[in-house]
Design an enzyme around this catalytic site. Structure first.
Site, PDB file in Angstrom:
ATOM      1  N   LYS A   5       0.846  -1.182   0.000  1.00 26.62           N
ATOM      2  CA  LYS A   5       0.000   0.000   0.000  1.00 26.62           C
ATOM      3  C   LYS A   5       0.887   1.240   0.000  1.00 26.62           C
ATOM      4  CE  LYS A   5      -4.131   1.976   2.135  1.00 26.62           C
ATOM      5  NZ  LYS A   5      -5.206   1.806   3.131  1.00 26.62           N
ATOM      6  N   GLU A   7     -19.728  -4.670   9.793  1.00 32.99           N
ATOM      7  CA  GLU A   7     -20.628  -3.844  10.600  1.00 32.99           C
ATOM      8  C   GLU A   7     -21.740  -4.655  11.270  1.00 32.99           C
ATOM      9  OE1 GLU A   7     -18.563  -1.324   7.645  1.00 32.99           O
ATOM     10  OE2 GLU A   7     -19.729  -3.178   7.464  1.00 32.99           O
ATOM     11  N   ARG A  50     -25.572  -1.344   6.789  1.00 34.78           N
ATOM     12  CA  ARG A  50     -25.242  -2.757   6.623  1.00 34.78           C
ATOM     13  C   ARG A  50     -25.547  -3.562   7.889  1.00 34.78           C
ATOM     14  NH1 ARG A  50     -20.850  -2.954   2.638  1.00 34.78           N
ATOM     15  NH2 ARG A  50     -19.592  -4.331   3.924  1.00 34.78           N
TER      16      ARG A  50
END
Length: 633
Positions: A289, A377, A405
């Site tokens: 990343k 979630e 969600r």
């Protein structure tokens, strides 16, 4: 925007068909140009930097090998898609990224035929791509290739597992590319992440297996039914020899990895070999990343979305004055730590957003009392419910848009039992440049019908602290506190922690002509407007503070005194505070003229919060006009 003369190869690529004309040996240089373009552009026009830098080689290789847009590439989340945008006809508009009326912050099918599905929330790519793969077979596009690109962080989401389960049992030729950089926004966590770190097969083994399968297919020995049996036998033998189970191959999904995802020529070779292989398969690529820009590589979390910065020095440029009031997120994090020191039952839960929501403050000071559950979630809500059922008091912090969600989990696993869970919904209301997928527009409306919930929204930082204190007191049940993204309004934000009587509002300003009922931080704008109108219109201002339960005494006062009422909220107009006030007035025999101010019944685009509030009619100018118009009627 970076000038074309600086970007060489990239300046000649207007779409992926131009890319596919290049010799494969030119691709590493193209990747370097893409990185340079992204770094320079994002240094002055902030966006999601580190994820896109890490996925450049995968992006280039996918468009090089596959015939997009006829072949489908389905991105997950979309943080990594800036290279994709630059290669698919949006290079000249990239400087408008995330700006009002500019290109979208995430892939969006309404913007480009190369954007195959809506992006913004994690873990949906496998399910969507499987749907496209099935549709291709049934609609005359049997030669269409479909690729799902998913990160290791998103792979922890429940929807990803649901998709994998269906991929294993539905006839398809789907290719899943797992972009594994050990990160989501913060460091990725959980059993899946640890599993991926240790998962491996050798390149020699993969090459031999691929060549063997191709030879068997060419001779007609490897039918679809035989393929599944051979895969099961192969998996059993490999597991016995390597002492390692492979969850993907256990689900009849061919696994290839781990390979270097930042070697574009290697990724091209792998994709070319896998392109026409029958059956579902997963290519596991490890990437860095922030690849190619040292500051981003060294601090990937900070450089996920760093704001403006100096390209040469890597110094980030502060976007707000030093003496500016703190962010609501910071006040939440500091107050949670303060409360946790007072109440040993308090624990913190976040689905992969410890830095963004400031749960990291509790994690640093009390690591045994804070839990990052990853991009999950629904699990965050049910996990919190389980802890609450047996004596703990979870503060579960979820971004408002992502709490969608967890809707069933909030109802079924918390509210029905009226468990003491405090849901802190961060980024409520308009969030700005991230656009429609991230605006916290719906929480007030979709939570209001649920029994046993207390729903509150603080007008400022003092109210946030008091509501958090109130929520953790005995007997308060399931409590929702929603607050916006960004800076508050009080430099002196620390205040005594005092209980707020549940279901009570405040009369902030008395008046006789018009009553304005606000909830949340927009109340500060109402106060400013009323002061500016003091000599012409007498306006009463009530901070409702609670959407549920409503302050019946306050509403009765309004109903008895005023025939003209304005409600204002930073959520959707339909179903929120305005609807609740109208229903109460009607049920109790009052019939004032009510103007409901809130977000309209459409998805709101991206832009600064100031720009968007003007467009939707929620800024001070709109508040003033509504008061003046209603007063004249």
């Amino acid at each position: 925007m970076v000038e074309d003369k600086k970007i060489g190869l990239l300046s000649r690529i207007n779409n992926p068909s131009d890319l596919r004309k290049l010799n494969v040996d030119r691709l590493p240089h193209l990747c370097k140009e893409l990185r340079s373009n992204i770094v320079e552009e994002l240094s002055v026009n902030p966006g999601h930097l580190a994820s896109s830098l890490g996925a450049i080689e995968i992006t280039v290789a996918l468009h090089y090998v596959f015939n997009t847009p006829d072949d489908r590439i389905v991105w997950d989340v979309g943080h990594q898609a800036y290279g994709h945008k630059l290669l698919t006809g949006r290079r000249d508009r990239f400087h408008t990224n995330r700006k009002l009326h500019g290109i979208h912050p995430f892939p969006c099918p309404a913007e480009s035929e190369y954007d195959t599905f809506t992006c913004g929330h994690a873990s949906n790519s496998i399910s969507a791509a499987l749907g496209m793969a099935v549709a291709a077979k049934k609609s005359g596009h049997k030669d269409r290739h479909v690729v799902a690109v998913i990160g290791d962080g998103a792979m922890s989401g429940g929807l990803a597992f649901e998709g994998l389960n269906n991929v294993s049992s539905t006839p398809n030729d789907l290719l899943i590319v797992l972009n594994d950089n050990d990160m989501s926004i913060d460091r990725a966590v959980g059993g899946m992440e640890k599993y991926l770190l240790n998962l491996d097969t050798t390149a020699t083994y993969n090459r031999l297996r691929l060549k063997a399968s191709q030879w068997l297919y060419s001779k007609g020995y490897l039918t679809e039914e035989r393929r599944k049996g051979i895969i099961r036998l192969n998996n059993a033998i490999k597991s016995a020899l390597s002492h390692q189970q492979n969850i993907f191959e256990g689900m009849n999904i061919r696994y290839f990895g781990v390979f270097n995802g930042n070697d574009v020529k290697e990724v091209v070779r792998l994709l070319t070999q896998l392109k026409d292989m029958k059956g579902p398969k997963l290519l596991h690529l490890h990437t860095v990343k922030g690849k190619g820009y040292r500051p981003a590589e060294e601090e990937a979390t900070v450089w996920h979305a760093p704001g403006k910065f100096d390209v040469n020095t890597g110094e980030r440029i502060a976007s707000t004055p030093v003496d500016c009031p703190p962010k609501y997120q910071t006040v939440f994090g500091e107050t949670l730590l303060e409360l946790a020191k007072m109440n040993p039952k308090i624990v913190g839960v976040t689905p992969a957003m410890p830095t963004g929501c400031s749960m990291n403050i509790l994690m640093k000071n009390m690591p045994d009392r804070a839990f990052d559950v990853g991009i999950a979630e629904g699990h965050a809500a049910t996990f919190s419910g389980g802890m609450a059922k047996d004596g703990l008091l979870p503060f579960c912090n979820i971004y408002s848009a992502f709490s969608q969600r967890a809707y069933d989990n909030i109802i079924h696993d918390v509210a029905i039992m009226n468990l003491p869970v405090v849901f802190c919904l961060d980024r409520a209301g308009l969030v700005g440049e991230d656009g429609a997928t991230h605006h916290g527009a719906f929480d007030l409306a979709f939570l209001r019908p649920i029994p046993n919930l207390t729903i509150a929204s603080p007008m400022d930082e003092h109210e946030l602290r008091r509501l958090m204190y109130t929520a953790q007191l005995p007997g308060k049940g399931t409590f929702v506190i929603r607050y916006p993204r960004g800076n508050g309004v009080l430099s002196d934000w620390r205040c005594p922690l005092e209980e707020v009587a549940v279901g009570t509002g405040r009369k902030l300003h008395d008046g006789t002509d018009v009553a304005v009922l606000s909830i949340g931080p927009l109340g500060n704008d109402v106060t400013a407007v009323i002061e500016s109108l003091a000599e012409t219109i007498s306006v009463a201002h009530y901070d409702m503070r609670f959407l549920k339960p409503l302050d019946a005494d306050l509403l009765r006062e309004v109903g008895e005194r005023f025939g003209k009422v304005i409600t204002i909220e930073d959520g959707v107009r339909d179903g929120g505070l305005g609807s609740a006030v109208g229903e109460w007035m009607n049920d109790n025999g009052f019939h004032p003229q009510i103007i409901r101010m809130g977000l309209p019944d459409r998805f709101i685009e991206h832009g600064t919060v100031t720009e968007l509030r003007h467009i939707v009619g929620l800024d001070q100018e709109a508040i003033r006009q509504n008061i003046e118009n209603l007063h004249r009627q």
